[in-house]
Design a protein around this motif. Structure first.
Motif, PDB file in Angstrom:
ATOM      1  N   ALA A  54       0.838  -1.204   0.000  1.00 36.01           N
ATOM      2  CA  ALA A  54       0.000   0.000   0.000  1.00 36.01           C
ATOM      3  C   ALA A  54       0.872   1.254   0.000  1.00 36.01           C
ATOM      4  CB  ALA A  54      -0.910  -0.004   1.228  1.00 36.01           C
ATOM      5  N   ALA A  55       1.939   1.238   0.785  1.00 35.39           N
ATOM      6  CA  ALA A  55       2.847   2.383   0.840  1.00 35.39           C
ATOM      7  C   ALA A  55       3.515   2.615  -0.514  1.00 35.39           C
ATOM      8  CB  ALA A  55       3.907   2.156   1.919  1.00 35.39           C
ATOM      9  N   LYS A  56       3.917   1.544  -1.187  1.00 34.14           N
ATOM     10  CA  LYS A  56       4.555   1.674  -2.502  1.00 34.14           C
ATOM     11  C   LYS A  56       3.617   2.341  -3.500  1.00 34.14           C
ATOM     12  CE  LYS A  56       6.642  -2.150  -3.875  1.00 34.14           C
ATOM     13  NZ  LYS A  56       6.853  -3.618  -4.008  1.00 34.14           N
TER      14      LYS A  56
ATOM     15  N   MET B  31       5.307  12.381   3.300  1.00 33.49           N
ATOM     16  CA  MET B  31       5.755  11.097   3.831  1.00 33.49           C
ATOM     17  C   MET B  31       4.998  10.720   5.098  1.00 33.49           C
ATOM     18  SD  MET B  31       7.661   8.630   2.909  1.00 33.49           S
ATOM     19  CE  MET B  31       8.716   9.425   1.687  1.00 33.49           C
ATOM     20  N   THR B  32       4.678  11.682   5.926  1.00 32.47           N
ATOM     21  CA  THR B  32       3.918  11.376   7.147  1.00 32.47           C
ATOM     22  C   THR B  32       2.534  10.830   6.803  1.00 32.47           C
ATOM     23  OG1 THR B  32       3.234  13.718   7.226  1.00 32.47           O
ATOM     24  CG2 THR B  32       5.101  13.057   8.613  1.00 32.47           C
ATOM     25  N   GLU B  33       1.920  11.344   5.738  1.00 31.55           N
ATOM     26  CA  GLU B  33       0.622  10.838   5.301  1.00 31.55           C
ATOM     27  C   GLU B  33       0.745   9.417   4.762  1.00 31.55           C
ATOM     28  OE1 GLU B  33      -2.066  14.129   3.398  1.00 31.55           O
ATOM     29  OE2 GLU B  33      -0.005  14.486   2.715  1.00 31.55           O
ATOM     30  N   VAL B  34       1.788   9.169   3.984  1.00 37.30           N
ATOM     31  CA  VAL B  34       2.017   7.834   3.442  1.00 37.30           C
ATOM     32  C   VAL B  34       2.172   6.831   4.571  1.00 37.30           C
ATOM     33  CG1 VAL B  34       3.640   6.376   2.153  1.00 37.30           C
ATOM     34  CG2 VAL B  34       3.043   8.657   1.293  1.00 37.30           C
TER      35      VAL B  34
ATOM     36  N   ASN C 259      -1.290   6.400   6.319  1.00 38.12           N
ATOM     37  CA  ASN C 259      -2.299   5.772   5.459  1.00 38.12           C
ATOM     38  C   ASN C 259      -1.966   4.330   5.090  1.00 38.12           C
ATOM     39  OD1 ASN C 259      -4.020   8.004   5.391  1.00 38.12           O
ATOM     40  ND2 ASN C 259      -2.917   8.923   3.672  1.00 38.12           N
ATOM     41  N   SER C 260      -0.739   3.935   5.316  1.00 40.26           N
ATOM     42  CA  SER C 260      -0.380   2.538   5.072  1.00 40.26           C
ATOM     43  C   SER C 260      -0.392   1.714   6.359  1.00 40.26           C
ATOM     44  CB  SER C 260       1.000   2.443   4.398  1.00 40.26           C
ATOM     45  OG  SER C 260       1.993   3.086   5.166  1.00 40.26           O
ATOM     46  N   GLY C 261      -0.843   2.358   7.465  1.00 36.80           N
ATOM     47  CA  GLY C 261      -1.063   1.596   8.685  1.00 36.80           C
ATOM     48  C   GLY C 261       0.001   1.692   9.748  1.00 36.80           C
ATOM     49  N   TYR C 262       0.986   2.581   9.554  1.00 35.27           N
ATOM     50  CA  TYR C 262       2.068   2.714  10.529  1.00 35.27           C
ATOM     51  C   TYR C 262       1.894   3.995  11.343  1.00 35.27           C
ATOM     52  CZ  TYR C 262       4.559  -1.103   8.262  1.00 35.27           C
ATOM     53  OH  TYR C 262       4.913  -2.334   7.761  1.00 35.27           O
ATOM     54  N   ASN C 263       2.348   3.925  12.583  1.00 34.71           N
ATOM     55  CA  ASN C 263       2.325   5.104  13.455  1.00 34.71           C
ATOM     56  C   ASN C 263       3.726   5.583  13.798  1.00 34.71           C
ATOM     57  OD1 ASN C 263      -0.551   5.302  13.804  1.00 34.71           O
ATOM     58  ND2 ASN C 263      -0.424   3.475  15.110  1.00 34.71           N
ATOM     59  N   ASP C 264       4.691   4.701  13.663  1.00 31.90           N
ATOM     60  CA  ASP C 264       6.073   5.006  14.019  1.00 31.90           C
ATOM     61  C   ASP C 264       6.900   5.177  12.735  1.00 31.90           C
ATOM     62  OD1 ASP C 264       8.706   5.065  14.822  1.00 31.90           O
ATOM     63  OD2 ASP C 264       8.520   3.420  16.254  1.00 31.90           O
TER      64      ASP C 264
ATOM     65  N   PHE D 227       8.535   2.257  10.299  1.00 29.26           N
ATOM     66  CA  PHE D 227       8.113   2.153   8.903  1.00 29.26           C
ATOM     67  C   PHE D 227       9.310   2.155   7.967  1.00 29.26           C
ATOM     68  CE2 PHE D 227       7.406   4.658   5.011  1.00 29.26           C
ATOM     69  CZ  PHE D 227       6.559   3.802   4.334  1.00 29.26           C
ATOM     70  N   ARG D 228      10.213   3.099   8.155  1.00 25.88           N
ATOM     71  CA  ARG D 228      11.373   3.210   7.263  1.00 25.88           C
ATOM     72  C   ARG D 228      12.258   1.970   7.354  1.00 25.88           C
ATOM     73  NH1 ARG D 228      10.552   8.717   8.692  1.00 25.88           N
ATOM     74  NH2 ARG D 228      10.374  10.029   6.823  1.00 25.88           N
ATOM     75  N   LYS D 229      12.387   1.421   8.552  1.00 19.91           N
ATOM     76  CA  LYS D 229      13.208   0.220   8.738  1.00 19.91           C
ATOM     77  C   LYS D 229      12.594  -0.971   8.009  1.00 19.91           C
ATOM     78  CE  LYS D 229      15.207  -2.749  12.332  1.00 19.91           C
ATOM     79  NZ  LYS D 229      15.333  -2.972  13.802  1.00 19.91           N
ATOM     80  N   VAL D 230      11.280  -1.154   8.175  1.00 24.56           N
ATOM     81  CA  VAL D 230      10.593  -2.274   7.534  1.00 24.56           C
ATOM     82  C   VAL D 230      10.583  -2.091   6.019  1.00 24.56           C
ATOM     83  CG1 VAL D 230       8.366  -3.425   7.254  1.00 24.56           C
ATOM     84  CG2 VAL D 230       9.164  -2.801   9.530  1.00 24.56           C
TER      85      VAL D 230
END
Length: 319
Positions: free
Chosen positions: A270-272, A282-285, A288-293, A297-300
């Motif tokens: 979804a993020a892609k 980027m904060t919206e992405v 909206n892809s289900g991450y809060n941290d 997110f960037r690590k995963v």
């Protein structure tokens, strides 16, 4: 001079075969232009009623080939890899015989399935088209598959990832047989980026659908419809009439990953799409892809895709 056999299997992909022949013919041409014997003698190896007319190269039936120095297996065009292997099973014993005689064997994209079916890749490292990796792992669990790799070499066995990764394996083989200068020369002629070592960012998450497990299908649907909100397995399965342990076991067995891993892949996909298709910050992405941290997110994302979210957007968003 290295005796090269290029397989003409049933359902081969023309682009793969053309790339192989074009590169090797180009190298031979360079040598001949300088008055030097060409390094490769190329034959097309067929089995049964396989036929394709390449007038420039001799076509030899499987039974008529001697010991080769290098065997090249192009990719398959058919989406049903199992059928392709069955249709080309006549090559399997021959591949084992060639390898036992000292041949190097290189496969391109989904051609790795045929080599794996021979058993030669058991316990060895390999790669294939990034979207075929799940099917490959299921069919050949004894192979050490590296889905992110563009090219692998394990002794005398070589594999490449999807489509244009063919050129990267060809360059690798040229460097081994003809030296780095020739590999660089060919890279420039064909405009190949020699530095690309990963194919992860080309992957598309394609969940398994063709199964008859209603429990697993329900879990899949819940994850896909609620990936922005759910965080734990308990949240995902709370309305499914089965125990947590049973769902996780069946999900892993049918899909090849745990529900949490499935959730993660759904979110990354979804993020892609958001990075490719929207101008969201980027904060919206991330949200909206289900991450809060953002850090998590960037690590995963980097672990899964092979580059940062910003690099991915720069590479794939239309300018």
């Amino acid at each position: 001079m290295t005796q090269v056999g290029v397989l003409l299997p049933q359902n081969f992909r023309l682009l793969s075969l053309a790339a192989i022949l074009d590169v090797f013919d180009t190298v031979n041409g360079f040598y001949k232009k300088d008055g030097i014997e060409a390094p490769f003698n190329i034959s097309l190896i067929t089995f049964g009623d396989t036929y394709y007319n390449f007038s420039k190269h001799p076509r030899i039936n499987l039974e008529g080939t001697g010991q080769l120095g290098l065997v090249l297996v192009p990719s398959f065009a058919s989406p049903d890899i199992k059928d392709c292997i069955n249709a080309n099973s006549g090559y399997i014993t021959w591949l084992n015989k060639q390898y036992a005689g000292g041949a190097e064997i290189a496969t391109f994209c989904t051609g790795a399935f045929l080599l794996a079916a021979s058993g030669l890749l058991n316990g060895k490292t390999a790669t294939t088209h990034v979207d075929a990796c799940s099917a490959f792992s299921t069919a050949f669990p004894l192979v050490h598959l590296k889905p992110d790799k563009t090219v692998t070499q394990d002794g005398r066995l070589f594999t490449s990832g999807g489509a244009t990764s063919t050129f990267h394996l060809l360059l690798h083989l040229l460097q081994l047989h003809c030296g780095k200068d020739m590999a660089i020369k060919v890279a420039k002629i064909f405009a190949i980026d020699m530095d690309r070592v990963t194919q992860s960012y080309f992957s598309t998450f394609q969940p398994v659908r063709n199964h008859n497990d209603s429990i697993v299908a329900s879990a899949q649907e819940k994850i896909e419809n609620n990936y922005q909100d759910v965080a734990t397995i308990e949240e995902m399965i709370k309305d499914i009439p089965s125990s947590r342990r049973n769902i996780v076991r069946r999900f892993k067995q049918v899909i090849g990953m745990t529900p949490i891993e499935y959730l993660q892949q759904t979110r990354i996909e979804a993020a892609k799409k958001l990075l490719e298709q929207t101008a969201q910050q980027m904060t919206e992405v991330i949200y909206n892809s289900g991450y809060n941290d953002p850090k998590a997110f960037r690590k995963v994302f980097r672990k899964s895709v092979g580059m940062t979210p910003t690099q991915y957007r720069d590479k794939f968003q239309p300018k």
